[in-house]
Design a protein around this motif. Structure first.
Motif, PDB file in Angstrom:
ATOM      1  N   GLU A  18      10.858 -18.025   4.343  1.00 26.78           N
ATOM      2  CA  GLU A  18       9.871 -18.348   3.313  1.00 26.78           C
ATOM      3  C   GLU A  18      10.408 -18.157   1.894  1.00 26.78           C
ATOM      4  O   GLU A  18       9.729 -18.503   0.933  1.00 26.78           O
ATOM      5  N   ALA A  19      11.606 -17.606   1.768  1.00 27.22           N
ATOM      6  CA  ALA A  19      12.161 -17.269   0.447  1.00 27.22           C
ATOM      7  C   ALA A  19      12.508 -18.511  -0.370  1.00 27.22           C
ATOM      8  O   ALA A  19      13.024 -19.492   0.154  1.00 27.22           O
ATOM      9  N   GLN A  20      12.216 -18.450  -1.669  1.00 26.17           N
ATOM     10  CA  GLN A  20      12.559 -19.516  -2.590  1.00 26.17           C
ATOM     11  C   GLN A  20      13.913 -19.277  -3.261  1.00 26.17           C
ATOM     12  O   GLN A  20      14.556 -20.198  -3.735  1.00 26.17           O
ATOM     13  N   LYS A  21      14.333 -18.005  -3.290  1.00 30.59           N
ATOM     14  CA  LYS A  21      15.558 -17.665  -4.018  1.00 30.59           C
ATOM     15  C   LYS A  21      16.133 -16.373  -3.473  1.00 30.59           C
ATOM     16  O   LYS A  21      15.388 -15.513  -2.998  1.00 30.59           O
ATOM     17  N   LYS A  22      17.462 -16.231  -3.574  1.00 38.72           N
ATOM     18  CA  LYS A  22      18.131 -14.991  -3.190  1.00 38.72           C
ATOM     19  C   LYS A  22      19.053 -14.581  -4.342  1.00 38.72           C
ATOM     20  O   LYS A  22      19.782 -15.407  -4.880  1.00 38.72           O
ATOM     21  N   TYR A  91      15.258 -11.208  -2.118  1.00 41.54           N
ATOM     22  CA  TYR A  91      14.659 -12.491  -1.770  1.00 41.54           C
ATOM     23  C   TYR A  91      13.318 -12.595  -2.492  1.00 41.54           C
ATOM     24  O   TYR A  91      12.526 -11.652  -2.443  1.00 41.54           O
ATOM     25  N   VAL A  93       9.773 -14.297  -2.517  1.00 39.27           N
ATOM     26  CA  VAL A  93       8.930 -14.962  -1.539  1.00 39.27           C
ATOM     27  C   VAL A  93       7.513 -15.094  -2.106  1.00 39.27           C
ATOM     28  O   VAL A  93       6.851 -14.080  -2.350  1.00 39.27           O
ATOM     29  N   SER A  94       7.055 -16.323  -2.298  1.00 41.27           N
ATOM     30  CA  SER A  94       5.687 -16.554  -2.777  1.00 41.27           C
ATOM     31  C   SER A  94       4.701 -16.335  -1.644  1.00 41.27           C
ATOM     32  O   SER A  94       4.948 -16.732  -0.504  1.00 41.27           O
ATOM     33  N   SER A  95       3.575 -15.702  -1.992  1.00 43.75           N
ATOM     34  CA  SER A  95       2.494 -15.477  -1.038  1.00 43.75           C
ATOM     35  C   SER A  95       1.200 -15.560  -1.835  1.00 43.75           C
ATOM     36  O   SER A  95       0.883 -14.662  -2.618  1.00 43.75           O
ATOM     37  N   THR A  99       4.262 -13.123  -5.992  1.00 43.59           N
ATOM     38  CA  THR A  99       5.613 -13.247  -5.460  1.00 43.59           C
ATOM     39  C   THR A  99       6.083 -11.866  -5.027  1.00 43.59           C
ATOM     40  O   THR A  99       6.030 -10.913  -5.806  1.00 43.59           O
TER      41      THR A  99
END
Length: 155
Positions: A18-22, A91, A93-95, A99
């Motif tokens: 589900e991560a948008q970026k690391k 990471y 992760v939007s929820s 985030t």
């Protein structure tokens, strides 16, 4: 400025899907006194100096001041930090409307995964992802300034 956040252990690595970026992070501390921690952090080609005050009673809120500094200066400051270093992958992760920052610790702290969510106020509600585990907000054992001590003991 006050930082308001809640912290959780993570029970599965599903967040990676589900991560948008690391982001790769290294950090160490010039001072780990609970009343005022002073952190030096590098993230890729950027670096920051951060001062945090003592947490409130619930552990959700505390003063935070952060300033971007030149990477070369951060590298010099890292040389004079207290023993221990934290190396982690973060990471994002939007929820819902929030985030989560999910930190996967490496090297001396390998195996530890902690998620944080920043809030507008202490009563701000947020969606709880399925991979989120036990809440550890306010547990000093999960403060990075305490984790760096464990890293120093192991390595």
């Amino acid at each position: 400025m006050n930082e308001i956040e809640r912290k959780f252990l993570v029970k599965s690595d599903k967040f990676k899907e589900e991560a948008q970026k690391k982001i790769s992070i290294q950090q160490a501390y010039l001072n780990t006194d609970p009343a005022r921690t002073i952190r030096v952090r590098t993230t890729g080609d950027k670096a920051y100096l951060t001062i945090k005050g003592k947490s409130n009673k619930s552990g959700t809120s505390r003063f935070e001041w952060e300033k971007e500094i030149p990477l070369e200066e951060a590298k010099e400051l890292l040389k004079i930090c207290e023993p221990g270093k934290i190396v982690k992958e973060r990471y994002l992760v939007s929820s819902g409307r929030h985030t989560f920052e999910v930190d996967v610790f490496l090297e001396a702290l390998e195996g530890l995964i902690i998620a944080e969510v920043e809030l507008q106020d202490e009563n701000d509600e947020f969606e709880i992802p399925s991979w989120l585990g036990k809440e550890v907000t306010g547990d000093v054992n999960y403060y990075n300034s305490r984790l760096v001590e464990k890293a120093a003991q192991k390595g």
